[in-house]
Design an enzyme around this catalytic site. Structure first.
Site, short mmCIF file in Angstrom:
data_model
loop_
_atom_site.label_atom_id
_atom_site.label_comp_id
_atom_site.label_asym_id
_atom_site.label_seq_id
_atom_site.Cartn_x
_atom_site.Cartn_y
_atom_site.Cartn_z
N HIS A 27 0.86 -1.20 0.00
CA HIS A 27 0.00 0.00 0.00
C HIS A 27 0.89 1.24 0.00
O HIS A 27 1.29 1.75 1.04
CB HIS A 27 -0.92 0.00 1.22
CG HIS A 27 -2.03 1.01 1.14
ND1 HIS A 27 -3.36 0.66 1.17
CD2 HIS A 27 -2.01 2.35 1.00
CE1 HIS A 27 -4.10 1.75 1.07
NE2 HIS A 27 -3.30 2.80 0.98
N HIS A 86 1.26 4.87 -2.41
CA HIS A 86 0.71 5.68 -3.50
C HIS A 86 1.82 6.38 -4.28
O HIS A 86 2.69 7.04 -3.68
CB HIS A 86 -0.25 6.73 -2.94
CG HIS A 86 -1.53 6.16 -2.41
ND1 HIS A 86 -2.67 6.07 -3.17
CD2 HIS A 86 -1.84 5.64 -1.19
CE1 HIS A 86 -3.64 5.54 -2.44
NE2 HIS A 86 -3.16 5.26 -1.24
N HIS A 110 -9.82 0.68 -0.58
CA HIS A 110 -9.66 1.53 0.59
C HIS A 110 -10.95 1.45 1.42
O HIS A 110 -12.03 1.81 0.93
CB HIS A 110 -9.43 2.98 0.19
CG HIS A 110 -8.01 3.31 -0.16
ND1 HIS A 110 -7.41 2.88 -1.32
CD2 HIS A 110 -7.08 4.05 0.51
CE1 HIS A 110 -6.16 3.34 -1.36
NE2 HIS A 110 -5.93 4.05 -0.26
N GLU A 167 -10.90 3.39 6.93
CA GLU A 167 -9.96 4.45 7.26
C GLU A 167 -10.74 5.68 7.73
O GLU A 167 -10.67 6.06 8.90
CB GLU A 167 -9.08 4.79 6.06
CG GLU A 167 -8.03 5.87 6.35
CD GLU A 167 -7.28 6.33 5.11
OE1 GLU A 167 -6.22 6.94 5.27
OE2 GLU A 167 -7.77 6.10 3.98
N ASP A 199 1.71 3.96 3.01
CA ASP A 199 0.64 4.78 2.42
C ASP A 199 1.23 5.87 1.54
O ASP A 199 1.17 5.78 0.32
CB ASP A 199 -0.27 5.36 3.51
CG ASP A 199 -1.59 5.86 2.97
OD1 ASP A 199 -1.96 5.47 1.84
OD2 ASP A 199 -2.27 6.62 3.66
#
Length: 371
Positions: A23, A25, A212, A215, A312
């Site tokens: 994970h 980005h 996702h 969160e 992330d």
């Protein structure tokens, strides 16, 4: 050079351990100096023109306690990722930086629909990122003699209406670097069901999906990711802990009851793509506290959920997987054996053929045995 993190008490370099990144980005992992140079080349302004000051700006802006505010920092990074040259450079450096942190397999997620402002088509954008990835892999091989394998996770923005189009894009490129599909962006108010046609299509095409969820929203969002999205992994998923009731604790044990969603996720070994520092920054763990020791990570780990450790967005959180592992070791007294479990969990959940996952598991085990 990246900071070298050591395992408390043992002196083992965490950076040198083989790792899997699930994970991460693309638009959250740029080098500050690269942002400055790319911005200058296309004539746009950035908040700071010194790389150190810009890195601080990103960290300060991201540390808001709100996912919505956190996401605003991406306006800056995506602005410099609108050309073939920009996408290729960012992807190439991304791979280099992963390898420098000991990553041997990584999945890079990004949303092509956000990179069309200067005339690229969706397919051209995916091809540019793949070219950068392949150049980065070559750099790693020639520079260190080590190998790294990378797959793209093509992502649709959950607040937009291009889910099916992006799913079709992902399938078109599945034999040219794309490993799977994701939806990202503002979670609350934008359920996975809004992209049901995309998920139906992906299921028919047998392309793996991560979503996702858990969160910025709770159990209903996770339920939607599993039911509507057919998710094989949960992006973050930290709020799954809301479906776990702690009945009582004594000196040796914690006694819990799992709700139906938590039970399903654990029993099916659906991986949780946990990102501890990011979860603090966005307020994802606010129900439990505001320090890392309050994170439900350890509860989920002790209950045998398939937890994985991720960054992330390395730029916004000023982090690496090695740093995240060091922070977790400090908070929960984890050791080398725990770190190996986290990496084996990630390898088992990778969007790779079974044979390749088995090979990855062997690499991880060999690397930890040699540590």
């Amino acid at each position: 050079m990246p900071t070298d993190y050591l395992l408390p008490g043992g002196g083992t370099s965490i950076n040198s351990l083989p790792k899997v990144s699930l994970h991460d980005h693309l638009d959250g992992g740029l080098r500050p100096q690269t942002i400055i140079e790319l911005a200058d080349a296309i004539g746009i302004d950035v908040p700071e023109t010194d790389s150190t000051a810009l890195a601080t700006w990103f960290a300060d802006q991201a540390d808001s306690g709100s996912l919505v505010e956190y996401l605003k920092t991406f306006d800056v990074t995506t602005a410099v990722m609108q050309t073939t040259e920009g996408l290729e450079r960012v992807a190439r450096e991304f791979v280099q930086d992963l390898a420098a942190d000991g990553v041997i397999y990584g999945e890079i997620r990004w949303a092509p629909e956000q990179h069309l402002a200067r005339g690229l088509t969706l397919d051209q954008a995916v091809e540019a990122v793949q070219a950068g990835i392949e150049a980065g892999i070559d750099d790693v091989a020639s520079g260190t003699g080590n190998g790294i394998r990378i797959g793209q996770l093509v992502t649709a923005m959950r607040h937009a209406n291009r889910g099916l189009e992006i799913a079709e894009l992902a399938v078109r490129h599945r034999d040219r670097g794309v490993a799977g599909f994701d939806i990202a962006g503002a979670e609350l108010g934008f359920p996975a069901r809004n992209h049901l046609s995309a998920f139906d299509y992906l299921a028919k095409e047998f392309l793996p999906v991560t979503v996702h969820a858990g969160e910025a929203d709770g159990i209903d969002s996770i339920r939607g990711a599993l039911f509507d999205g057919r998710a094989l992994r949960l992006g973050h998923g930290v709020r799954l802990a809301e479906d776990i009731s702690i009945e009582r604790e004594d000196d040796d044990n914690t006694y819990v009851t799992l709700g139906p969603v938590a039970q399903w996720v654990r029993d099916r070994e659906i991986a949780l793509e946990l990102s501890p520092s990011s979860n603090l920054q966005t307020g994802a763990i606010a129900a439990w506290g505001d320090e890392l020791v309050d994170h439900p990570f350890d509860l989920l780990y002790q209950l045998d959920f398939r937890v994985t450790v991720n960054t992330d967005n390395r730029l916004m959180s000023r982090t690496t997987i090695s740093r995240e592992l060091a922070l977790l070791a400090d908070a929960f007294s984890y050791d080398l054996d725990d770190f190996e479990v986290f990496q084996l969990n990630a390898a088992s959940a990778a969007f790779l053929p079974l044979e390749d996952r088995d090979e990855l598991i062997e690499q991880i085990s060999a690397g930890f045995d040699a540590a």
